[in-house]
Design a protein around this motif. Structure first.
Motif, PDB file in Angstrom:
ATOM      1  N   ALA A  83       0.523  -0.953   0.023  1.00 58.04           N
ATOM      2  CA  ALA A  83       0.020   0.114   0.194  1.00 58.04           C
ATOM      3  C   ALA A  83       0.690   1.183  -0.195  1.00 58.04           C
ATOM      4  CB  ALA A  83      -0.813  -0.268   1.414  1.00 58.04           C
ATOM      5  N   PRO A  84       2.063   1.078   0.523  1.00 52.17           N
ATOM      6  CA  PRO A  84       2.840   2.984  -0.070  1.00 52.17           C
ATOM      7  C   PRO A  84       3.195   3.252  -0.510  1.00 52.17           C
ATOM      8  CG  PRO A  84       3.174   1.554   2.796  1.00 52.17           C
ATOM      9  CD  PRO A  84       2.749   0.469   1.995  1.00 52.17           C
ATOM     10  N   LEU A  85       3.541   2.080  -1.091  1.00 47.79           N
ATOM     11  CA  LEU A  85       4.403   2.434  -2.629  1.00 47.79           C
ATOM     12  C   LEU A  85       3.585   2.519  -3.828  1.00 47.79           C
ATOM     13  CD1 LEU A  85       7.284  -0.639  -3.017  1.00 47.79           C
ATOM     14  CD2 LEU A  85       7.121   2.130  -2.499  1.00 47.79           C
ATOM     15  N   VAL A  86       2.498   1.559  -3.339  1.00 44.44           N
ATOM     16  CA  VAL A  86       1.206   2.049  -4.603  1.00 44.44           C
ATOM     17  C   VAL A  86       0.856   3.342  -4.140  1.00 44.44           C
ATOM     18  CG1 VAL A  86      -0.805   1.525  -5.015  1.00 44.44           C
ATOM     19  CG2 VAL A  86       0.219  -0.495  -4.639  1.00 44.44           C
ATOM     20  N   GLN A  87       0.575   4.184  -3.345  1.00 44.37           N
ATOM     21  CA  GLN A  87      -0.017   5.544  -2.923  1.00 44.37           C
ATOM     22  C   GLN A  87       0.794   6.237  -2.847  1.00 44.37           C
ATOM     23  OE1 GLN A  87      -1.065   4.487   0.567  1.00 44.37           O
ATOM     24  NE2 GLN A  87      -3.368   4.871   1.088  1.00 44.37           N
ATOM     25  N   ARG A  88       1.969   6.037  -2.795  1.00 43.48           N
ATOM     26  CA  ARG A  88       3.259   7.060  -3.025  1.00 43.48           C
ATOM     27  C   ARG A  88       2.896   7.353  -4.769  1.00 43.48           C
ATOM     28  NH1 ARG A  88       8.952   6.138  -0.715  1.00 43.48           N
ATOM     29  NH2 ARG A  88       7.728   6.109   1.260  1.00 43.48           N
ATOM     30  N   GLY A 187      -9.130   1.266  -2.539  1.00 45.75           N
ATOM     31  CA  GLY A 187      -9.975   2.022  -3.162  1.00 45.75           C
ATOM     32  C   GLY A 187      -9.650   1.524  -4.779  1.00 45.75           C
ATOM     33  N   VAL A 188      -8.939   0.242  -4.937  1.00 45.72           N
ATOM     34  CA  VAL A 188      -8.640  -0.504  -5.861  1.00 45.72           C
ATOM     35  C   VAL A 188      -9.343  -1.428  -6.574  1.00 45.72           C
ATOM     36  CG1 VAL A 188      -7.164  -1.703  -7.371  1.00 45.72           C
ATOM     37  CG2 VAL A 188      -6.324   0.133  -5.926  1.00 45.72           C
ATOM     38  N   GLU A 189     -10.666  -1.468  -7.383  1.00 43.11           N
ATOM     39  CA  GLU A 189     -11.878  -2.800  -7.854  1.00 43.11           C
ATOM     40  C   GLU A 189     -11.221  -3.353  -8.104  1.00 43.11           C
ATOM     41  OE1 GLU A 189     -14.707  -2.186  -7.424  1.00 43.11           O
ATOM     42  OE2 GLU A 189     -14.661  -0.081  -6.459  1.00 43.11           O
ATOM     43  N   PRO A 190     -11.767  -4.147  -7.797  1.00 37.97           N
ATOM     44  CA  PRO A 190     -11.308  -6.480  -8.048  1.00 37.97           C
ATOM     45  C   PRO A 190     -11.089  -6.309  -9.622  1.00 37.97           C
ATOM     46  CG  PRO A 190     -13.105  -5.723  -6.905  1.00 37.97           C
ATOM     47  CD  PRO A 190     -12.463  -4.573  -7.173  1.00 37.97           C
ATOM     48  N   MET A 191     -11.412  -5.443 -10.643  1.00 38.12           N
ATOM     49  CA  MET A 191     -11.158  -5.769 -11.897  1.00 38.12           C
ATOM     50  C   MET A 191      -9.789  -5.039 -12.023  1.00 38.12           C
ATOM     51  SD  MET A 191     -12.088  -6.963 -14.142  1.00 38.12           S
ATOM     52  CE  MET A 191     -14.033  -7.776 -14.118  1.00 38.12           C
TER      53      MET A 191
END
Length: 266
Positions: A83-88, A187-191
């Motif tokens: 999560a931290p890297l994805v958000q950054r 908040g990343v949709e499963p698709m």
């Protein structure tokens, strides 16, 4: 006398190291001999089918709850770590690849193997050890029943099959858990998660990488549990020591072989 005691103390670490290597060689050699005996029965299909079915149910079906819990939370943990890297960097589309890569190749097979080792391997050693100290194994030999064919081979097949199928099941559940953890945390949709998973960065090679590890881990757990179980001595305390040895050797073997397989197949 003083000089002799100094020399003795100086040599103690080397004596301990030598004892460790001798013990390790005995364990590895015993497991190798056990593996040879199992293979000789497998090529002749000389094993008890009803015992195999009973062990598949006991080892596989009854392990489903712990595999489900472990896999779902493993997927969620992978998302939390990413999560931290994805958000950054705003790389939400790569969340599926990141979680899938670590889960399929490493975390899924490894954690599943440790769970199966603790539940199935330890239980198998306790059962065989109890049979040995209560002389049930001797009774089988007296009745001209081969303990390897009747007891060991069905358990070997059961453990390897259980770990392989549990890894497949755990991988799917871990990715399911990661997808919905990604929705709740980032908040990343499963698709979007599954698109990142199947975008071409991951392939069948990554899946097979983990499955090959599961077979190797299953073999070492089966050999350790059967070897320590069938060589138990010393009554009830001996059964406890055998179970403890199985857990330690299985865990150590899993990590060592994890490194070797990862290095060998990339």
């Amino acid at each position: 006398m003083m000089a002799g005691s100094v020399v003795t103390r100086a040599l103690q670490p080397f004596a301990a190291l030598g004892a460790f290597f001798i013990t390790t060689s005995e364990v590895v050699g015993g497991m190798g001999v056990m593996f040879g005996r199992i293979i000789s029965r497998l090529v002749r299909f000389a094993f008890d089918r009803s015992e195999l079915l009973k062990n598949l149910y006991k080892m596989g079906v009854k392990s489903v709850p712990i595999v489900v819990v472990t896999a779902l939370f493993t997927g969620g943990i992978m998302v939390i770590q990413a999560a931290p890297l994805v958000q950054r960097y705003g790389a939400h589309g790569l969340l599926g690849w990141g979680a899938g890569f670590g889960t399929l190749r490493e975390i899924g097979p490894l954690l599943t193997a440790l769970m199966i080792s603790g539940r199935v391997g330890a239980n198998n050693t306790a059962e065989l050890g109890t049979m040995v100290v209560t002389e049930q194994i001797d009774a089988l030999r007296a009745l001209a029943i081969d303990p390897i064919s009747f007891l060991i081979v069905p358990r070997f097949i059961g453990i390897v099959t259980t770990l392989f199928l549990s890894t497949v099941f755990a991988d799917a559940l871990a990715l399911f858990g990661a997808a919905y953890a990604g929705t709740g945390i980032l908040g990343v949709e499963p698709m979007v998660f599954y698109n990142g998973l199947t975008s071409g960065l991951l392939g069948l090679g990554d899946v097979f990488h983990g499955l090959i590890k599961s077979v190797v881990f299953g073999i070492v757990i089966a050999l350790a549990s059967c070897q320590f179980g069938i060589t138990t001595s010393g009554g009830a305390p001996g059964v406890g020591r055998a179970v403890n040895s199985t857990v330690v050797v299985s865990a150590a073997g899993i990590f060592v072989l994890d490194y070797i397989v990862s290095f060998a197949i990339g």
